[in-house]
Design a protein around this motif. Structure first.
Motif, short mmCIF file in Angstrom:
data_model
loop_
_atom_site.label_atom_id
_atom_site.label_comp_id
_atom_site.label_asym_id
_atom_site.label_seq_id
_atom_site.Cartn_x
_atom_site.Cartn_y
_atom_site.Cartn_z
N ARG A 187 0.85 -1.19 0.00
CA ARG A 187 0.00 0.00 0.00
C ARG A 187 0.88 1.24 0.00
N VAL A 188 0.44 2.27 -0.71
CA VAL A 188 1.23 3.49 -0.85
C VAL A 188 0.40 4.66 -0.32
N ILE A 189 1.03 5.45 0.55
CA ILE A 189 0.40 6.64 1.10
C ILE A 189 1.40 7.79 1.10
N ARG A 190 0.93 8.97 1.42
CA ARG A 190 1.81 10.12 1.63
C ARG A 190 1.65 10.52 3.10
N ALA A 191 2.77 10.69 3.78
CA ALA A 191 2.73 11.06 5.19
C ALA A 191 2.06 12.42 5.35
N GLU A 192 1.14 12.50 6.30
CA GLU A 192 0.38 13.74 6.48
C GLU A 192 -0.07 13.86 7.93
N ARG A 193 0.05 15.04 8.47
CA ARG A 193 -0.41 15.27 9.84
C ARG A 193 -1.92 15.09 9.90
N PRO A 194 -2.40 14.59 11.04
CA PRO A 194 -3.84 14.40 11.16
C PRO A 194 -4.57 15.75 11.18
N VAL A 195 -5.68 15.77 10.51
CA VAL A 195 -6.51 16.96 10.45
C VAL A 195 -7.93 16.53 10.83
N ARG A 196 -8.56 17.32 11.64
CA ARG A 196 -9.93 16.99 12.06
C ARG A 196 -10.88 17.33 10.91
N ARG A 197 -11.49 16.30 10.36
CA ARG A 197 -12.44 16.48 9.26
C ARG A 197 -13.62 15.57 9.48
N SER A 198 -14.73 15.96 8.95
CA SER A 198 -15.91 15.11 8.99
C SER A 198 -15.72 14.04 7.91
N VAL A 199 -15.77 12.80 8.33
CA VAL A 199 -15.52 11.70 7.40
C VAL A 199 -16.78 10.85 7.28
N ILE A 200 -17.19 10.61 6.07
CA ILE A 200 -18.36 9.77 5.84
C ILE A 200 -17.93 8.34 5.59
N ALA A 201 -16.95 8.14 4.74
CA ALA A 201 -16.52 6.79 4.36
C ALA A 201 -15.46 6.25 5.32
N GLU A 202 -15.65 5.03 5.75
CA GLU A 202 -14.69 4.40 6.66
C GLU A 202 -13.34 4.21 5.99
N SER A 203 -13.32 3.92 4.70
CA SER A 203 -12.05 3.73 4.00
C SER A 203 -11.24 5.02 3.94
N VAL A 204 -11.90 6.15 3.83
CA VAL A 204 -11.21 7.44 3.83
C VAL A 204 -10.59 7.69 5.20
N ALA A 205 -11.34 7.40 6.25
CA ALA A 205 -10.83 7.57 7.61
C ALA A 205 -9.63 6.66 7.86
N GLU A 206 -9.71 5.43 7.36
CA GLU A 206 -8.59 4.49 7.52
C GLU A 206 -7.34 5.00 6.80
N HIS A 207 -7.52 5.50 5.60
CA HIS A 207 -6.41 6.03 4.81
C HIS A 207 -5.76 7.22 5.53
N ARG A 208 -6.57 8.10 6.08
CA ARG A 208 -6.05 9.24 6.83
C ARG A 208 -5.29 8.79 8.08
N ALA A 209 -5.79 7.74 8.72
CA ALA A 209 -5.11 7.21 9.91
C ALA A 209 -3.73 6.67 9.55
N TYR A 210 -3.61 6.00 8.41
CA TYR A 210 -2.30 5.51 7.96
C TYR A 210 -1.35 6.68 7.69
N ARG A 211 -1.88 7.73 7.08
CA ARG A 211 -1.05 8.91 6.80
C ARG A 211 -0.53 9.53 8.08
N ALA A 212 -1.41 9.64 9.07
CA ALA A 212 -1.01 10.20 10.36
C ALA A 212 -0.02 9.28 11.07
N ALA A 213 -0.19 7.97 10.94
CA ALA A 213 0.72 7.01 11.57
C ALA A 213 2.13 7.15 11.00
N ALA A 214 2.21 7.50 9.73
CA ALA A 214 3.53 7.70 9.12
C ALA A 214 4.26 8.87 9.77
N VAL A 215 3.57 9.98 9.96
CA VAL A 215 4.18 11.14 10.60
C VAL A 215 4.51 10.81 12.05
#
Length: 180
Positions: free
Chosen positions: A77-105
Protein backbone atom coordinates in the motif's frame (compact mmCIF):
# COMPACT_ATOMS: atom_id res chain seq x y z
CA UNK A 1 11.72 -26.51 -17.43
CA UNK A 2 14.89 -28.11 -16.17
CA UNK A 3 16.99 -27.06 -13.16
CA UNK A 4 19.85 -25.67 -15.30
CA UNK A 5 17.46 -23.38 -17.21
CA UNK A 6 15.87 -22.19 -13.98
CA UNK A 7 19.28 -21.51 -12.40
CA UNK A 8 20.38 -19.54 -15.47
CA UNK A 9 17.16 -17.49 -15.41
CA UNK A 10 17.64 -16.67 -11.72
CA UNK A 11 21.29 -15.69 -12.34
CA UNK A 12 20.22 -13.36 -15.19
CA UNK A 13 17.56 -11.86 -12.92
CA UNK A 14 20.09 -11.17 -10.18
CA UNK A 15 22.36 -9.45 -12.72
CA UNK A 16 19.43 -7.32 -13.93
CA UNK A 17 18.58 -6.35 -10.34
CA UNK A 18 22.22 -5.43 -9.60
CA UNK A 19 22.38 -3.36 -12.80
CA UNK A 20 19.15 -1.56 -11.83
CA UNK A 21 20.53 -0.73 -8.37
CA UNK A 22 23.73 0.68 -9.86
CA UNK A 23 21.85 2.84 -12.38
CA UNK A 24 19.36 4.16 -9.84
CA UNK A 25 22.07 4.92 -7.26
CA UNK A 26 24.29 6.63 -9.85
CA UNK A 27 21.39 8.83 -10.95
CA UNK A 28 20.33 9.59 -7.35
CA UNK A 29 16.82 8.54 -8.37
CA UNK A 30 13.94 9.49 -6.09
CA UNK A 31 13.28 6.99 -3.32
CA UNK A 32 10.29 6.30 -1.15
CA UNK A 33 10.18 5.04 2.43
CA UNK A 34 9.49 1.38 3.07
CA UNK A 35 7.82 1.07 6.46
CA UNK A 36 6.08 -1.39 8.73
CA UNK A 37 2.71 -0.46 10.18
CA UNK A 38 2.66 -0.86 13.97
CA UNK A 39 -0.94 -0.86 15.26
CA UNK A 40 -2.08 0.92 18.41
CA UNK A 41 -1.05 -0.86 21.59
CA UNK A 42 -0.41 -0.37 25.25
CA UNK A 43 3.12 -0.08 26.63
CA UNK A 44 3.23 -0.49 30.41
CA UNK A 45 -0.46 0.36 30.49
CA UNK A 46 -0.03 3.58 28.52
CA UNK A 47 -1.84 3.69 25.17
CA UNK A 48 0.45 4.18 22.20
CA UNK A 49 -0.88 5.50 18.91
CA UNK A 50 -0.40 3.52 15.71
CA UNK A 51 2.73 4.43 13.78
CA UNK A 52 4.83 3.51 10.79
CA UNK A 53 8.27 2.17 11.61
CA UNK A 54 10.66 3.09 8.77
CA UNK A 55 12.63 0.17 7.30
CA UNK A 56 14.58 2.11 4.67
CA UNK A 57 14.51 3.79 1.28
CA UNK A 58 13.30 1.90 -1.79
CA UNK A 59 12.74 2.65 -5.44
CA UNK A 60 9.21 1.87 -6.62
CA UNK A 61 9.32 0.19 -9.99
CA UNK A 62 5.67 -0.54 -10.73
CA UNK A 63 4.66 -3.74 -8.95
CA UNK A 64 8.17 -4.14 -7.50
CA UNK A 65 10.17 -2.28 -4.88
CA UNK A 66 13.95 -2.40 -4.94
CA UNK A 67 16.31 -1.39 -2.14
CA UNK A 68 19.98 -0.43 -2.35
CA UNK A 69 21.04 -3.95 -1.29
CA UNK A 70 19.24 -5.50 -4.26
CA UNK A 71 16.30 -6.90 -2.28
CA UNK A 72 12.98 -7.01 -4.08
CA UNK A 73 9.54 -6.54 -2.54
CA UNK A 74 6.03 -6.74 -3.92
CA UNK A 75 4.62 -3.21 -3.79
CA UNK A 76 2.13 -2.98 -0.96
CA UNK A 77 0.00 0.00 0.00
CA UNK A 78 1.23 3.49 -0.85
CA UNK A 79 0.40 6.64 1.10
CA UNK A 80 1.81 10.12 1.63
CA UNK A 81 2.73 11.06 5.19
CA UNK A 82 0.38 13.74 6.48
CA UNK A 83 -0.41 15.27 9.84
CA UNK A 84 -3.84 14.40 11.16
CA UNK A 85 -6.51 16.96 10.45
CA UNK A 86 -9.93 16.99 12.06
CA UNK A 87 -12.44 16.48 9.26
CA UNK A 88 -15.91 15.11 8.99
CA UNK A 89 -15.52 11.70 7.40
CA UNK A 90 -18.36 9.77 5.84
CA UNK A 91 -16.52 6.79 4.36
CA UNK A 92 -14.69 4.40 6.66
CA UNK A 93 -12.05 3.73 4.00
CA UNK A 94 -11.21 7.44 3.83
CA UNK A 95 -10.83 7.57 7.61
CA UNK A 96 -8.59 4.49 7.52
CA UNK A 97 -6.41 6.03 4.81
CA UNK A 98 -6.05 9.24 6.83
CA UNK A 99 -5.11 7.21 9.91
CA UNK A 100 -2.30 5.51 7.96
CA UNK A 101 -1.05 8.91 6.80
CA UNK A 102 -1.01 10.20 10.36
CA UNK A 103 0.72 7.01 11.57
CA UNK A 104 3.53 7.70 9.12
CA UNK A 105 4.18 11.14 10.60
CA UNK A 106 3.84 9.71 14.10
CA UNK A 107 6.60 7.23 13.22
CA UNK A 108 9.01 10.02 12.30
CA UNK A 109 8.57 10.01 8.54
CA UNK A 110 8.68 13.57 7.18
CA UNK A 111 5.38 15.07 6.16
CA UNK A 112 4.85 14.82 2.40
CA UNK A 113 7.11 11.76 1.98
CA UNK A 114 5.73 8.79 0.07
CA UNK A 115 5.48 5.68 2.23
CA UNK A 116 5.03 2.08 1.13
CA UNK A 117 3.90 -0.52 3.65
CA UNK A 118 2.50 -4.05 3.61
CA UNK A 119 5.21 -4.87 1.07
CA UNK A 120 6.06 -8.57 0.89
CA UNK A 121 9.73 -9.52 0.43
CA UNK A 122 10.41 -11.55 -2.71
CA UNK A 123 13.01 -14.29 -2.85
CA UNK A 124 15.11 -14.75 -5.97
CA UNK A 125 15.44 -18.51 -5.67
CA UNK A 126 14.16 -21.27 -7.91
CA UNK A 127 11.79 -22.87 -5.42
CA UNK A 128 9.95 -19.64 -4.58
CA UNK A 129 9.86 -18.48 -8.20
CA UNK A 130 8.59 -21.76 -9.63
CA UNK A 131 5.55 -21.46 -7.36
CA UNK A 132 4.93 -18.04 -8.91
CA UNK A 133 2.45 -16.84 -6.26
CA UNK A 134 3.60 -13.20 -6.21
CA UNK A 135 4.49 -10.78 -8.98
CA UNK A 136 7.50 -12.91 -10.05
CA UNK A 137 7.32 -16.27 -11.79
CA UNK A 138 9.64 -18.57 -13.69
CA UNK A 139 8.09 -19.38 -17.03
CA UNK A 140 9.11 -21.27 -20.15
CA UNK A 141 10.22 -18.86 -22.84
CA UNK A 142 11.19 -19.52 -26.46
CA UNK A 143 14.86 -19.83 -25.47
CA UNK A 144 14.50 -21.52 -22.08
CA UNK A 145 13.37 -20.43 -18.64
CA UNK A 146 12.69 -16.74 -18.06
CA UNK A 147 11.91 -14.85 -14.88
CA UNK A 148 8.82 -12.78 -15.59
CA UNK A 149 6.94 -10.02 -13.79
CA UNK A 150 3.18 -10.19 -13.46
CA UNK A 151 2.65 -6.46 -13.98
CA UNK A 152 -1.14 -6.67 -13.70
CA UNK A 153 -2.29 -9.07 -10.99
CA UNK A 154 -5.87 -9.18 -12.28
CA UNK A 155 -4.84 -10.41 -15.75
CA UNK A 156 -3.38 -13.92 -15.94
CA UNK A 157 -1.38 -13.30 -19.12
CA UNK A 158 0.11 -9.96 -18.05
CA UNK A 159 3.68 -11.27 -17.86
CA UNK A 160 6.81 -9.48 -19.03
CA UNK A 161 10.41 -10.70 -18.74
CA UNK A 162 12.11 -9.12 -15.71
CA UNK A 163 15.12 -7.68 -17.55
CA UNK A 164 13.20 -5.42 -19.99
CA UNK A 165 10.66 -4.61 -17.25
CA UNK A 166 13.39 -3.33 -14.92
CA UNK A 167 15.16 -1.48 -17.74
CA UNK A 168 11.94 0.32 -18.69
CA UNK A 169 11.03 1.20 -15.09
CA UNK A 170 14.56 2.38 -14.27
CA UNK A 171 14.56 4.59 -17.35
CA UNK A 172 11.25 6.14 -16.30
CA UNK A 173 12.52 6.83 -12.77
CA UNK A 174 15.95 8.11 -13.82
CA UNK A 175 14.81 10.32 -16.69
CA UNK A 176 11.05 10.85 -16.66
CA UNK A 177 9.46 11.82 -19.93
CA UNK A 178 8.64 15.45 -20.60
CA UNK A 179 5.63 16.56 -18.57
CA UNK A 180 5.63 13.52 -16.27
Amino acid sequence: MDAADASAAVARAREAVDRAVRELAAASARTETLAEYVPARRVLGVPRAPRMSPIGPVWRLGVLLLDADGRLYATGRVIRAERPVRRSVIAESVAEHRAYRAAAVKGGIPEGATVVFDAAPLELDEAALTAGSGPLALIDGPEGAVLAVRWNPSTAGALMPLEPYLAERVELLVGPTQGA
